[in-house]
Design a protein around this motif. Structure first.
Motif, PDB file in Angstrom:
ATOM      1  N   LEU A  52       0.830  -1.205   0.000  1.00  0.00           N
ATOM      2  CA  LEU A  52       0.000   0.000   0.000  1.00  0.00           C
ATOM      3  C   LEU A  52       0.869   1.260   0.000  1.00  0.00           C
ATOM      4  CD1 LEU A  52      -2.662  -1.197   2.599  1.00  0.00           C
ATOM      5  CD2 LEU A  52      -2.914  -1.092   0.120  1.00  0.00           C
ATOM      6  N   GLN A  73      -2.705  -6.856  -4.432  1.00  0.00           N
ATOM      7  CA  GLN A  73      -3.567  -8.025  -4.621  1.00  0.00           C
ATOM      8  C   GLN A  73      -2.796  -9.259  -5.080  1.00  0.00           C
ATOM      9  OE1 GLN A  73      -3.835  -5.078  -6.185  1.00  0.00           O
ATOM     10  NE2 GLN A  73      -4.641  -5.250  -8.256  1.00  0.00           N
ATOM     11  N   PHE A  81      -7.448  -4.377   9.399  1.00  0.00           N
ATOM     12  CA  PHE A  81      -7.272  -2.945   9.647  1.00  0.00           C
ATOM     13  C   PHE A  81      -7.800  -2.552  11.035  1.00  0.00           C
ATOM     14  CE2 PHE A  81      -7.217  -3.426   5.129  1.00  0.00           C
ATOM     15  CZ  PHE A  81      -6.355  -2.455   4.665  1.00  0.00           C
ATOM     16  N   ALA A  85     -12.620  -1.978   8.391  1.00  0.00           N
ATOM     17  CA  ALA A  85     -12.802  -1.793   6.940  1.00  0.00           C
ATOM     18  C   ALA A  85     -13.709  -2.856   6.332  1.00  0.00           C
ATOM     19  CB  ALA A  85     -11.442  -1.765   6.232  1.00  0.00           C
ATOM     20  N   TYR A  87     -17.015  -4.010   4.318  1.00  0.00           N
ATOM     21  CA  TYR A  87     -17.804  -3.358   3.272  1.00  0.00           C
ATOM     22  C   TYR A  87     -19.233  -3.168   3.794  1.00  0.00           C
ATOM     23  CZ  TYR A  87     -13.810  -5.335   0.863  1.00  0.00           C
ATOM     24  OH  TYR A  87     -12.532  -5.691   0.522  1.00  0.00           O
ATOM     25  N   HIS A  89     -22.055  -2.219   2.609  1.00  0.00           N
ATOM     26  CA  HIS A  89     -23.243  -2.559   1.811  1.00  0.00           C
ATOM     27  C   HIS A  89     -23.390  -4.061   1.619  1.00  0.00           C
ATOM     28  CE1 HIS A  89     -19.806  -2.473  -0.807  1.00  0.00           C
ATOM     29  NE2 HIS A  89     -20.480  -2.982  -1.811  1.00  0.00           N
ATOM     30  N   PHE A  98     -16.115 -12.132  -0.562  1.00  0.00           N
ATOM     31  CA  PHE A  98     -15.722 -11.135  -1.562  1.00  0.00           C
ATOM     32  C   PHE A  98     -14.431 -11.513  -2.309  1.00  0.00           C
ATOM     33  CE2 PHE A  98     -13.931  -6.992  -2.856  1.00  0.00           C
ATOM     34  CZ  PHE A  98     -15.011  -6.479  -3.554  1.00  0.00           C
ATOM     35  N   LYS A 150      -9.118 -16.477   2.966  1.00  0.00           N
ATOM     36  CA  LYS A 150      -8.231 -16.626   1.797  1.00  0.00           C
ATOM     37  C   LYS A 150      -7.123 -17.646   2.059  1.00  0.00           C
ATOM     38  CE  LYS A 150      -7.290 -12.064   1.322  1.00  0.00           C
ATOM     39  NZ  LYS A 150      -6.730 -10.855   0.702  1.00  0.00           N
TER      40      LYS A 150
ATOM     41  N   ASP B 162      -9.373   3.094   4.143  1.00  0.00           N
ATOM     42  CA  ASP B 162      -9.163   1.681   4.518  1.00  0.00           C
ATOM     43  C   ASP B 162     -10.021   0.737   3.685  1.00  0.00           C
ATOM     44  OD1 ASP B 162      -7.481   2.555   6.413  1.00  0.00           O
ATOM     45  OD2 ASP B 162      -8.616   1.838   8.140  1.00  0.00           O
ATOM     46  N   LEU B 163     -11.268   1.178   3.390  1.00  0.00           N
ATOM     47  CA  LEU B 163     -12.178   0.327   2.621  1.00  0.00           C
ATOM     48  C   LEU B 163     -11.587  -0.008   1.264  1.00  0.00           C
ATOM     49  CD1 LEU B 163     -15.740   1.836   3.072  1.00  0.00           C
ATOM     50  CD2 LEU B 163     -14.946  -0.402   3.763  1.00  0.00           C
ATOM     51  N   GLU B 165      -8.405   0.164   0.437  1.00  0.00           N
ATOM     52  CA  GLU B 165      -7.184  -0.635   0.584  1.00  0.00           C
ATOM     53  C   GLU B 165      -7.529  -2.095   0.881  1.00  0.00           C
ATOM     54  OE1 GLU B 165      -4.208   2.950   1.988  1.00  0.00           O
ATOM     55  OE2 GLU B 165      -5.000   1.587   3.505  1.00  0.00           O
ATOM     56  N   ALA B 166      -8.588  -2.288   1.690  1.00  0.00           N
ATOM     57  CA  ALA B 166      -9.023  -3.657   1.985  1.00  0.00           C
ATOM     58  C   ALA B 166      -9.461  -4.345   0.695  1.00  0.00           C
ATOM     59  CB  ALA B 166     -10.170  -3.636   2.994  1.00  0.00           C
ATOM     60  N   ALA B 167     -10.179  -3.612  -0.156  1.00  0.00           N
ATOM     61  CA  ALA B 167     -10.648  -4.191  -1.417  1.00  0.00           C
ATOM     62  C   ALA B 167      -9.471  -4.513  -2.343  1.00  0.00           C
ATOM     63  CB  ALA B 167     -11.614  -3.232  -2.100  1.00  0.00           C
ATOM     64  N   LEU B 168      -8.470  -3.632  -2.346  1.00  0.00           N
ATOM     65  CA  LEU B 168      -7.272  -3.895  -3.158  1.00  0.00           C
ATOM     66  C   LEU B 168      -6.606  -5.190  -2.712  1.00  0.00           C
ATOM     67  CD1 LEU B 168      -5.312  -0.522  -3.566  1.00  0.00           C
ATOM     68  CD2 LEU B 168      -6.268  -1.931  -5.373  1.00  0.00           C
ATOM     69  N   LEU B 169      -6.471  -5.333  -1.372  1.00  0.00           N
ATOM     70  CA  LEU B 169      -5.826  -6.532  -0.840  1.00  0.00           C
ATOM     71  C   LEU B 169      -6.693  -7.771  -1.058  1.00  0.00           C
ATOM     72  CD1 LEU B 169      -4.393  -4.955   2.400  1.00  0.00           C
ATOM     73  CD2 LEU B 169      -3.049  -6.015   0.599  1.00  0.00           C
ATOM     74  N   ILE B 181     -17.179  -1.256  -4.679  1.00  0.00           N
ATOM     75  CA  ILE B 181     -17.210  -0.789  -3.283  1.00  0.00           C
ATOM     76  C   ILE B 181     -17.695   0.664  -3.193  1.00  0.00           C
ATOM     77  CG2 ILE B 181     -15.831  -0.428  -1.179  1.00  0.00           C
ATOM     78  CD1 ILE B 181     -16.092  -3.377  -1.978  1.00  0.00           C
TER      79      ILE B 181
END
Lengths: 338, 271
Positions: A52, A73, A81, A85, A87, A89, A98, A150, B162-163, B165-169, B181
């Motif tokens: 990051l 990724q 985190f 963090a 999601y 929705h 996800f 994962k 953070d949201l 970054e979490a999705a990226l990871l 997202i």
């Protein structure tokens, strides 16, 4: 075998040098804790490993591969985190599923893995709920689940327990240790809480102002801190750092550190008398009391079981376990070898 | 005592707000000759639904309605799509001209629409877009864009990084982070932005008047204006049309009020 190698990592934000030439190896399956005060660079170091942040110089090597230019990724790791963090929705089930959906895992396999993870973390009963309908502790478990589903060989934790109350924090500490033992993965855990660091880590990395000050096992860091900063940062109640004269020891150009539990206000075998002191304040910690004393205008903390009759203002004898005294150079603040 | 005072104030304000609507309603139910009557008569010899019937059967009202839906709908979709993506870039990425772009977007809001009419007309004439919906799509979407971008940017700024970054990871590409997202959790802001664009286009008259000259392409405001003749304005038809025109906007407000309330309070409380 080293799973992660960090070589000469430096990072600057504007004019602020956040990481200064960091070199660190993390063994496979190790639980490594990065600890230090706010702004010491521990989170930046973790985010650099995650991809990051990009280091200005140096190499990040994961599983033998230099990953500086590899996207987050594709680094085969998961991260938990501080803010969870999740999601907002998506339901808990979809939060867990996800990453697997993105990998195009089959629906039946996704269901199997999500349910297994949910069972492991005891979150099966609220798989249909949205994150906003969960308590802080439940959200934390879901965040853990999203990382675990994962089955990554490396999990990064960025101060994951700092939003929980003391009781939950203790529970989750045990939970994370259990996960580490059962999953046998490599963990890098960032915290500013030295209790978390010493209770969870196989090794602790103490950082200050972008530099690594000491890397060692918790007991060794506690007993043999490399300098006064580490001595003061690790251990609660804080170590006594004294200069001048103490225990008939003339301290020219040295400072001494003595942990509060190695001082007594009652005679005890193995302890030497070191004059008298006055009680200023008594903190009741439950099983122990923390006595705040003054001796020759020097403030000293003593941690021991409650002494009957001891009261504020009273003059009492002070005893020390002399072999536990740690000596530091008064100028460099570095520990002097015995 | 306080409660009674509050109640009186609320009732006064309600009457103040509702009276014009009721007046338009009574006018729409009367013949044109009875338009000047002062009473709010809903029932009587001169009242009935004849204006509504005439509006549907004797005028091009339904065509204007269709045109308005098409123009407002398309410019809203265009505008919101561009605002959502542009605002995301302005919120999340650092680039050289970022501050300058944000400032110039704000500057465009300082000029009144009348000042822009001539340049708009010249540009559209050169592009041969006079008398076409495409001309209106472009103008409506682009005039609403600066405000919509600022609105969306303000919302994105409140979303924790953070949201993403979490999705990226978790394996998302940057584009996937945005549409899987960010867009779904931005629905309150998207709804407000969309509603703003839609209402602006729905009730716009001046630009439509210079772009559209063929009566078959008229939008509702132009159509309504055509009831006004030099000697006699058909106030009954006008009022009936005005009432029907307001229905879609009121319905949209009711349907989207859930988003609207959460959208308006976004960022006001932590967490």
């Amino acid at each position: 075998m080293n799973y992660i190698e960090l070589k000469n990592i430096s990072k600057k934000f504007s004019n602020n040098q956040v990481l200064k030439n960091i070199n660190l190896n993390v063994k496979s399956s190790e639980f490594l804790v990065l600890v230090g005060p706010s702004g010491c660079g521990k989170s930046t170091l973790l985010r650099t490993i995650a991809g990051l942040e990009t280091p200005d110089s140096g190499d990040v090597i994961i599983a033998g591969v230099r990953v500086n230019s590899v996207q987050p990724q594709d680094r085969n790791l998961a991260m938990v985190f501080q803010s969870y963090a999740l999601y907002p929705h998506l339901s808990v089930y979809d939060n867990l599923a996800f990453s697997l959906k993105l990998k195009k895992v089959s629906d039946t396999e996704i269901k199997k893995q999500v349910l297994e993870t949910a069972h492991f973390l005891q979150i099966e009963s609220f798989l249909d709920r949205k994150p906003k309908a969960l308590s802080g502790g439940q959200r934390q478990r879901v965040a853990l689940g999203r990382a675990l589903v994962k089955r990554p060989p490396l999990i990064l934790f960025d101060e994951p327990l700092s939003n929980l109350d003391a009781h939950l924090r203790q529970q989750m500490r045990l939970e994370i240790k259990r996960i580490h033992q059962q999953m046998n993965c490599t963990v890098i855990y960032v915290t500013h809480d030295q209790v978390e660091a010493t209770t969870m880590g196989d090794r602790i990395v103490v950082m200050k102002q972008g530099e690594i000050i000491q890397v060692d096992q918790p007991t060794k860091i506690y007993e043999s801190p490399q300098n006064t900063f580490v001595a003061g940062f690790i251990g609660s109640p804080e170590i006594n750092i004294l200069s001048g004269e103490f225990n008939n020891l003339k301290m020219n150009n040295i400072e001494i550190g003595i942990r509060p539990e190695y001082l007594r206000i009652q005679e005890k075998a193995g302890y030497q008398n070191t004059g008298t002191a006055v009680i200023n304040y008594i903190e009741n910690l439950g099983s122990h009391n923390l006595y705040h004393l003054t001796q020759n205008d020097v403030k000293i903390r003593v941690l021991q079981s409650p002494v009957e009759g001891a009261s504020v203002g009273q003059k009492i004898p002070l005893y020390v376990k002399a072999e536990k005294i740690i000596r530091f150079d008064a100028q460099t603040k570095m520990r002097l070898q015995d | 005592m306080k409660k009674i005072f509050a109640l009186v104030v609320i009732i006064l304000f309600s009457v103040f707000s509702i009276y014009p609507v009721l007046y338009v309603l009574t006018v729409s139910l009367r013949t044109d000759q009875a338009f000047q009557a002062n009473q709010l008569n809903f029932f009587g010899d001169n009242t009935g639904f004849q204006n509504f019937t005439r509006l549907i059967t004797e005028t091009d009202f339904l065509i204007w309605f269709r045109n308005s839906v098409l123009v407002s709908g398309t410019s809203t979709i265009l505008g919101v799509t561009m605002a959502a993506t542009a605002a995301y870039a302005l919120s999340r990425y650092s680039f050289k001209a970022k501050r300058w772009i944000l400032f110039s977007l704000l500057t465009t809001q300082m000029f009144p629409a009348t000042m822009l009419m001539l340049p708009f007309f010249i540009i559209l004439a050169k592009l041969q877009l006079i008398n076409s919906f495409m001309g209106l799509f472009i103008i409506y979407a682009s005039t609403a864009l600066p405000f919509c971008i600022w609105q969306m940017k303000a919302y994105y700024d409140t979303l924790p990084i953070d949201l993403e970054e979490a999705a990226l990871l978790d394996g998302c590409s940057k584009w996937q982070v945005f549409y899987k997202i960010i867009l779904p959790i931005s629905s309150p802001a998207l709804v407000i932005t969309g509603l703003f664009s839609f209402m602006a286009a729905w009730s716009e008259y001046m630009i439509a008047a210079i772009v559209l000259q063929d009566p078959a392409l008229y939008t509702l405001p132009l159509g309504l204006k055509s009831f006004q003749a030099s000697l006699a304005t058909q106030w009954g038809l006008y009022a009936a049309a005005a009432l029907i025109v307001s229905i879609p906007v009121v319905l949209l407000f009711f349907m989207l009020s859930r988003y609207l309330i959460s959208g308006l309070t976004v960022g006001s409380v932590k967490g």
